[in-house]
Every structure is written in C-alpha cells, then in structure tokens.
Write a protein that holds these residues in place. Structure first.
Motif, short mmCIF file in Angstrom:
data_model
loop_
_atom_site.label_atom_id
_atom_site.label_comp_id
_atom_site.label_asym_id
_atom_site.label_seq_id
_atom_site.Cartn_x
_atom_site.Cartn_y
_atom_site.Cartn_z
N LEU A 179 -6.72 -3.99 -0.74
CA LEU A 179 -5.32 -4.30 -0.43
C LEU A 179 -4.90 -3.65 0.89
N VAL A 180 -5.25 -2.39 1.05
CA VAL A 180 -4.87 -1.67 2.27
C VAL A 180 -5.62 -2.23 3.48
N ILE A 181 -6.91 -2.46 3.33
CA ILE A 181 -7.70 -3.01 4.43
C ILE A 181 -7.12 -4.35 4.87
N ASN A 182 -6.77 -5.20 3.91
CA ASN A 182 -6.27 -6.53 4.23
C ASN A 182 -4.83 -6.55 4.74
N SER A 183 -4.16 -5.41 4.74
CA SER A 183 -2.79 -5.34 5.27
C SER A 183 -2.77 -5.53 6.78
N GLY A 184 -3.87 -5.19 7.44
CA GLY A 184 -3.93 -5.29 8.89
C GLY A 184 -3.26 -4.12 9.60
N LEU A 185 -2.73 -3.17 8.85
CA LEU A 185 -2.06 -2.01 9.43
C LEU A 185 -3.03 -0.84 9.53
N PRO A 186 -2.73 0.14 10.39
CA PRO A 186 -3.54 1.37 10.40
C PRO A 186 -3.53 1.99 9.00
N MET A 187 -4.69 2.46 8.56
CA MET A 187 -4.89 2.87 7.16
C MET A 187 -4.90 4.39 7.01
N VAL A 188 -4.15 4.85 6.00
CA VAL A 188 -4.10 6.27 5.66
C VAL A 188 -4.51 6.40 4.20
N TYR A 189 -5.39 7.34 3.94
CA TYR A 189 -5.85 7.62 2.58
C TYR A 189 -5.38 9.01 2.21
N ILE A 190 -4.55 9.10 1.16
CA ILE A 190 -4.12 10.40 0.65
C ILE A 190 -4.94 10.69 -0.59
N ALA A 191 -5.79 11.69 -0.48
CA ALA A 191 -6.71 12.06 -1.56
C ALA A 191 -6.10 13.19 -2.37
N THR A 192 -6.11 13.03 -3.70
CA THR A 192 -5.56 14.05 -4.57
C THR A 192 -6.63 14.79 -5.38
#
Length: 173
Positions: free
Chosen positions: A23-36
C-alpha cells in the motif's frame, strides 16, 4: 487536516505487513517506516532482519518502540508512512508497566493529528482461546480495545487472512 489512515489487521504471519508495505509503495510518495519492535532475543532479531530485507531500499526507517507519536507529529503531508506494528507498541507499553489506556489516548491523538498518509499494522488477537495467564488476558483485552478504536478512527480497514485482503471499511483495498 490529517492525512488518510488505513488499518491493516490480521493474525500472526497472515501477510498483513507485506500487504501494508505494498500500500505504501504504491502510494507513489516518499516512504517512511516506523518500527516498534525491539530485538530482545535472537528470534526477534531475525524477524526484524527479514522485514528489513523484504522492504528493500527506498524507505526511511525510524525506530521508536515506545513513542511513535513523536515520529508521526514530525512528518510532512507529502509522505506515506507504515507503522508496524501497533501490537508490538502495546506490548512494549505493557512490559514497561505503563498505563495502556493513557498511552493509547496519546497514540490515537498523534494519528489524528498526523498530516501524512498512514498505514498501521495490528494483530487480531481475539479469535483464539482465552489465555491461561493474567498478563496475557490483560494484553488481549487491551489489544482488542486498541483495535476497536483504531478501526473507528481509520478511513479504511483491511483484514488480511492467508495473504488475501478483505476490505472491512472504506474504499477498495
């Protein structure tokens, strides 16, 4: 104005993280991953490494196991964010002895204020047997309440079972 919020929910090893990543990849926006997740033992270290390798390049990773709201508050609106996962975050809160209700309120407020497009991954924990231990039962109840509130706040909710998405709320998955 907050950005759209998608909740991806499923059981352990259901494919929910891979679906959320897409979903995030296909957004076309710069991607941020918040790891918990925290690598408290060898098995968790290995699981974190598998997630990192699957994501590949192009992600800005921010590790924040206790206060992901701080990361959400700092994001501009032109980002797509994957927070993986609410279950690990809640586990971290409870293992520290923090009040899960207070932490939940703060987390949900941060999500509501975030201007970026956010996808949150969480585990469905209420479909199994009643846990034997009191801490496990408290966790299951707290996770269930968190999931209900996340789903109510989300624009879209997608359940993933055996790698297959089922849209429960909002637009197409």
């Amino acid at each position: 104005m907050s950005g759209p919020l998608t909740l991806v929910i499923g059981g352990a090893a259901s494919g929910k993280s891979a679906y959320a990543e897409d979903l995030v990849i296909n957004s076309g926006l710069p991607m941020v991953y918040i790891a918990t997740a925290e690598a408290g033992d060898g098995e968790m270290t290995e699981r974190i490494a598998i997630h990192r390798a699957r994501r590949g390049i192009g992600w800005e990773t921010r590790e924040n196991p206790l206060t992901p709201g701080e990361e959400l508050a700092a994001l501009p609106p032109d980002r797509a964010v994957l927070l993986d996962c609410a279950t690990m975050w809640l586990t971290n809160q409870m293992m520290r002895g923090d009040d899960p209700a207070r932490a939940e309120d703060e987390f949900l407020a941060a999500l509501a204020a975030c201007r970026a497009e956010v996808v949150v991954v969480t585990n469905e924990v209420g479909q199994g047997i009643v846990p034997e231990h009191a801490l496990s039962r408290r966790f299951r109840e707290a996770q269930g309440r968190l999931n209900i509130r996340l789903a109510a706040q989300a624009d879209r909710v997608v359940q993933v079972v055996a790698g297959l998405p089922l849209v429960l709320k909002g637009g197409a998955g």
